[in-house]
Design a protein around this motif. Structure first.
Motif, PDB file in Angstrom:
ATOM      1  N   MET A   1     -17.950  12.175 -26.102  1.00 43.00           N
ATOM      2  CA  MET A   1     -16.784  13.040 -25.966  1.00 43.00           C
ATOM      3  C   MET A   1     -16.374  13.098 -24.492  1.00 43.00           C
ATOM      4  N   ILE A   2     -15.118  12.834 -24.228  1.00 39.03           N
ATOM      5  CA  ILE A   2     -14.603  12.841 -22.861  1.00 39.03           C
ATOM      6  C   ILE A   2     -14.016  14.222 -22.567  1.00 39.03           C
ATOM      7  N   PRO A   3     -14.468  14.873 -21.493  1.00 37.27           N
ATOM      8  CA  PRO A   3     -13.877  16.172 -21.143  1.00 37.27           C
ATOM      9  C   PRO A   3     -12.363  16.055 -20.959  1.00 37.27           C
ATOM     10  N   GLU A   4     -11.633  17.052 -21.441  1.00 32.27           N
ATOM     11  CA  GLU A   4     -10.172  16.994 -21.426  1.00 32.27           C
ATOM     12  C   GLU A   4      -9.595  16.828 -20.028  1.00 32.27           C
ATOM     13  N   ASP A   5     -10.159  17.526 -19.042  1.00 28.36           N
ATOM     14  CA  ASP A   5      -9.618  17.431 -17.681  1.00 28.36           C
ATOM     15  C   ASP A   5      -9.738  16.003 -17.140  1.00 28.36           C
ATOM     16  N   ILE A   6     -10.868  15.360 -17.391  1.00 27.11           N
ATOM     17  CA  ILE A   6     -11.064  13.985 -16.911  1.00 27.11           C
ATOM     18  C   ILE A   6     -10.130  13.037 -17.659  1.00 27.11           C
ATOM     19  N   ARG A   7     -10.004  13.231 -18.965  1.00 36.13           N
ATOM     20  CA  ARG A   7      -9.116  12.381 -19.766  1.00 36.13           C
ATOM     21  C   ARG A   7      -7.671  12.526 -19.285  1.00 36.13           C
ATOM     22  N   PHE A   8      -7.247  13.769 -19.010  1.00 36.44           N
ATOM     23  CA  PHE A   8      -5.892  13.997 -18.520  1.00 36.44           C
ATOM     24  C   PHE A   8      -5.691  13.339 -17.160  1.00 36.44           C
ATOM     25  N   ARG A   9      -6.640  13.541 -16.248  1.00 37.41           N
ATOM     26  CA  ARG A   9      -6.512  12.956 -14.914  1.00 37.41           C
ATOM     27  C   ARG A   9      -6.469  11.427 -14.991  1.00 37.41           C
ATOM     28  N   LEU A  10      -7.272  10.839 -15.879  1.00 35.57           N
ATOM     29  CA  LEU A  10      -7.296   9.387 -16.035  1.00 35.57           C
ATOM     30  C   LEU A  10      -5.972   8.875 -16.601  1.00 35.57           C
ATOM     31  N   LEU A  11      -5.463   9.512 -17.647  1.00 32.31           N
ATOM     32  CA  LEU A  11      -4.195   9.086 -18.224  1.00 32.31           C
ATOM     33  C   LEU A  11      -3.059   9.238 -17.215  1.00 32.31           C
ATOM     34  N   ARG A  12      -3.079  10.307 -16.466  1.00 30.92           N
ATOM     35  CA  ARG A  12      -2.051  10.532 -15.446  1.00 30.92           C
ATOM     36  C   ARG A  12      -2.120   9.459 -14.362  1.00 30.92           C
ATOM     37  N   LEU A  13      -3.339   9.129 -13.948  1.00 31.59           N
ATOM     38  CA  LEU A  13      -3.529   8.102 -12.927  1.00 31.59           C
ATOM     39  C   LEU A  13      -3.061   6.739 -13.427  1.00 31.59           C
ATOM     40  N   LEU A  14      -3.423   6.405 -14.658  1.00 34.94           N
ATOM     41  CA  LEU A  14      -3.036   5.103 -15.213  1.00 34.94           C
ATOM     42  C   LEU A  14      -1.520   4.993 -15.388  1.00 34.94           C
ATOM     43  N   GLU A  15      -0.896   6.088 -15.744  1.00 37.51           N
ATOM     44  CA  GLU A  15       0.559   6.052 -15.885  1.00 37.51           C
ATOM     45  C   GLU A  15       1.219   5.817 -14.520  1.00 37.51           C
ATOM     46  N   ALA A  16       0.683   6.446 -13.491  1.00 31.00           N
ATOM     47  CA  ALA A  16       1.252   6.323 -12.147  1.00 31.00           C
ATOM     48  C   ALA A  16       0.917   4.980 -11.498  1.00 31.00           C
ATOM     49  N   GLU A  17      -0.316   4.495 -11.726  1.00 32.30           N
ATOM     50  CA  GLU A  17      -0.774   3.268 -11.066  1.00 32.30           C
ATOM     51  C   GLU A  17      -1.557   2.385 -12.041  1.00 32.30           C
ATOM     52  N   PRO A  18      -0.858   1.691 -12.917  1.00 26.05           N
ATOM     53  CA  PRO A  18      -1.532   0.901 -13.956  1.00 26.05           C
ATOM     54  C   PRO A  18      -2.311  -0.303 -13.429  1.00 26.05           C
ATOM     55  N   ASN A  19      -2.058  -0.714 -12.202  1.00 28.16           N
ATOM     56  CA  ASN A  19      -2.701  -1.926 -11.682  1.00 28.16           C
ATOM     57  C   ASN A  19      -4.003  -1.655 -10.926  1.00 28.16           C
ATOM     58  N   LEU A  20      -4.486  -0.429 -10.929  1.00 29.82           N
ATOM     59  CA  LEU A  20      -5.740  -0.131 -10.232  1.00 29.82           C
ATOM     60  C   LEU A  20      -6.917  -0.829 -10.904  1.00 29.82           C
ATOM     61  N   SER A  21      -7.879  -1.230 -10.095  1.00 25.06           N
ATOM     62  CA  SER A  21      -9.110  -1.791 -10.652  1.00 25.06           C
ATOM     63  C   SER A  21      -9.991  -0.647 -11.139  1.00 25.06           C
ATOM     64  N   GLN A  22     -10.991  -0.992 -11.931  1.00 27.42           N
ATOM     65  CA  GLN A  22     -11.917   0.045 -12.395  1.00 27.42           C
ATOM     66  C   GLN A  22     -12.624   0.698 -11.211  1.00 27.42           C
ATOM     67  N   ARG A  23     -12.923  -0.072 -10.197  1.00 27.14           N
ATOM     68  CA  ARG A  23     -13.574   0.463  -9.000  1.00 27.14           C
ATOM     69  C   ARG A  23     -12.660   1.484  -8.304  1.00 27.14           C
ATOM     70  N   GLN A  24     -11.373   1.158  -8.216  1.00 30.26           N
ATOM     71  CA  GLN A  24     -10.412   2.076  -7.602  1.00 30.26           C
ATOM     72  C   GLN A  24     -10.222   3.332  -8.455  1.00 30.26           C
ATOM     73  N   ILE A  25     -10.188   3.152  -9.762  1.00 29.78           N
ATOM     74  CA  ILE A  25     -10.070   4.296 -10.676  1.00 29.78           C
ATOM     75  C   ILE A  25     -11.268   5.221 -10.503  1.00 29.78           C
ATOM     76  N   ALA A  26     -12.456   4.634 -10.466  1.00 27.97           N
ATOM     77  CA  ALA A  26     -13.682   5.423 -10.300  1.00 27.97           C
ATOM     78  C   ALA A  26     -13.628   6.213  -8.989  1.00 27.97           C
TER      79      ALA A  26
END
Length: 117
Positions: A1-26
């Motif tokens: 189960m993914i905590p909602e805050d982390i899931r929201f932050r991740l989706l928001r980040l991916l929408e803003a910057e879809p080309n980030l690497s997994q290392r950059q996302i982390a």
């Protein structure tokens, strides 16, 4: 189960910057690389994110993480809950600040009374 805050932050980040690497996302989210990989895979499995490989990229491991319509809906739903939690935290902080200000004022008044005697 993914905590909602982390899931929201991740989706928001991916929408803003879809080309980030997994290392950059982390790094951006303050997560380990393994945790970021796990979260991305979970969102891909749920159909909320699509990983597209750059065929013209020199780095064949480069992906664009795109939100699907389902991912956009989930982000909107999570944004509403996130906003409600942050507004409640803000109200609680305001109440605590007011309480501390009253306590400080009483302490200042008591100090002034003692000096006036």
């Amino acid at each position: 189960m993914i905590p909602e805050d982390i899931r929201f932050r991740l989706l928001r980040l991916l929408e803003a910057e879809p080309n980030l690497s997994q290392r950059q996302i982390a790094a951006e989210l303050g997560l380990s690389l393994g945790r970021a990989n796990y979260l991305l895979r979970a969102l891909i499995e749920k159909g909320q994110v699509k990983a597209s490989n750059f065929r013209v990229s020199r780095n064949k491991l480069a992906y664009a993480y795109l939100l699907t319509p389902s991912g956009l809906e989930e982000k909107a739903r999570l944004a509403s809950g996130f906003l409600q939690r942050k507004l409640a935290e803000h109200a609680a902080l305001q109440a605590e600040i007011q309480t501390l200000q009253r306590e400080m004022q009483r302490a200042d008044n008591a100090t002034q009374e003692r000096r006036g005697r």
